[in-house]
Scaffold this motif. Structure first.
Motif, PDB file in Angstrom:
ATOM      1  N   LYS A   1      -8.345  34.334  -9.721  1.00  0.00           N
ATOM      2  CA  LYS A   1      -7.317  33.989  -8.735  1.00  0.00           C
ATOM      3  C   LYS A   1      -5.961  33.729  -9.376  1.00  0.00           C
ATOM      4  N   GLN A   2      -5.956  33.375 -10.652  1.00  0.00           N
ATOM      5  CA  GLN A   2      -4.705  33.059 -11.343  1.00  0.00           C
ATOM      6  C   GLN A   2      -3.948  34.310 -11.767  1.00  0.00           C
ATOM      7  N   MET A   3      -4.612  35.454 -11.745  1.00  0.00           N
ATOM      8  CA  MET A   3      -3.953  36.700 -12.150  1.00  0.00           C
ATOM      9  C   MET A   3      -3.065  37.218 -11.027  1.00  0.00           C
ATOM     10  N   LYS A   4      -1.909  37.731 -11.407  1.00  0.00           N
ATOM     11  CA  LYS A   4      -0.953  38.245 -10.440  1.00  0.00           C
ATOM     12  C   LYS A   4      -1.178  39.738 -10.209  1.00  0.00           C
TER      13      LYS A   4
ATOM     14  N   GLU B   1     -12.412  31.646 -10.085  1.00  0.00           N
ATOM     15  CA  GLU B   1     -11.267  30.744 -10.170  1.00  0.00           C
ATOM     16  C   GLU B   1     -10.222  31.254 -11.160  1.00  0.00           C
ATOM     17  N   GLN B   2     -10.674  31.834 -12.271  1.00  0.00           N
ATOM     18  CA  GLN B   2      -9.736  32.387 -13.248  1.00  0.00           C
ATOM     19  C   GLN B   2      -9.096  33.666 -12.721  1.00  0.00           C
TER      20      GLN B   2
ATOM     21  N   THR C   1      -2.940  37.865 -21.443  1.00  0.00           N
ATOM     22  CA  THR C   1      -3.850  38.224 -20.359  1.00  0.00           C
ATOM     23  C   THR C   1      -4.363  39.645 -20.549  1.00  0.00           C
TER      24      THR C   1
END
Length: 230
Positions: A121-124, A118-119, A109
């Motif tokens: 949103k997947q990151m913390k 949308e992508q 990452t």
């Protein structure tokens, strides 16, 4: 340009290899091995998205250099005794380890690269940052979001990822796409994003040679909806 970089890296590996006399073979053979392996490794680098055959990418150059150097070592040891075969195995291991390391680096990452909503949103996010924001009153959250969004937009602009066609610039693309190229799109006679379209309807366009009527031409069946908006 990318192919030239691959060949340069392979040629450099061969030249450096010639200074090592151990098991040195005929120069013509080593040059063939170096240049052929550089092209093969260049294709592999492209598959790993390290640039391409038309692009200069230092990762591809380093990958090809190390791989070609290993290929020369492999070539020098394939016609020898058992100890040479062990050296061959080590050379191959270096080659595949390099490939795996670069692939792992590329697929990791990248926190400095923007991406679609949308992508993203997947990151913390950092838990401490999230907790600090959640602790703020509702009105202050709004103020923080607006302020940070403006800073984020300025950063995108400084990195060449934001070129809006209206003034003030839109925020839709910033949030949903992580970049904005509406000016380029509308210059090419294409439809811009919804927020920019509404801004053009309101007379806030900021692109030479484009007017409200021209923007309306791109709307087709939804033109009537926009014309009814105040």
């Amino acid at each position: 340009m990318g192919v030239a970089l691959w060949l340069l890296a392979g040629g450099t590996a061969c030249i450096l290899g010639r200074f090592i006399r151990k098991l040195r073979q005929h120069p013509a053979g080593e040059w063939i091995v170096a240049l052929l392996s550089s092209l093969i490794l260049g294709v592999i680098a492209t598959a790993l998205d390290f640039g391409g055959w038309r692009e200069l990418d230092w990762r591809a150059g380093l990958f090809v250099f190390v791989g070609s150097f290993s290929a020369i070592g492999f070539y020098r040891t394939i016609r020898g005794d058992p100890m040479k075969r062990i050296a061959t195995a080590v050379s191959a291991l270096v080659l595949f380890s390099t490939c795996a390391a670069y692939h792992a680096q590329h697929t990791g990452t990248d926190s400095k690269t923007t991406r679609p909503e949308e992508q993203a949103k997947q990151m913390k996010a950092d838990p401490s940052v999230t907790a600090s924001f959640e602790a703020q009153p509702l009105a202050l959250k709004q103020a923080i979001l607006i302020s940070e969004l403006d800073r984020y937009t300025d950063e995108l602009k400084s990195n060449g990822k934001y070129d809006c066609c209206v003034k003030p610039g839109c925020r839709e693309c910033v949030i949903r796409a992580g970049e904005c190229h509406c000016r380029k799109v509308i210059d090419a006679n294409g439809p811009c994003c919804g927020e920019c379209t509404q801004s053009w309807i309101e007379g806030r366009g900021n692109t030479a040679g484009v007017d409200r009527q021209k923007v309306l031409e791109h709307l087709g069946c939804v033109r009537e909806l926009y014309e009814k908006k105040p």
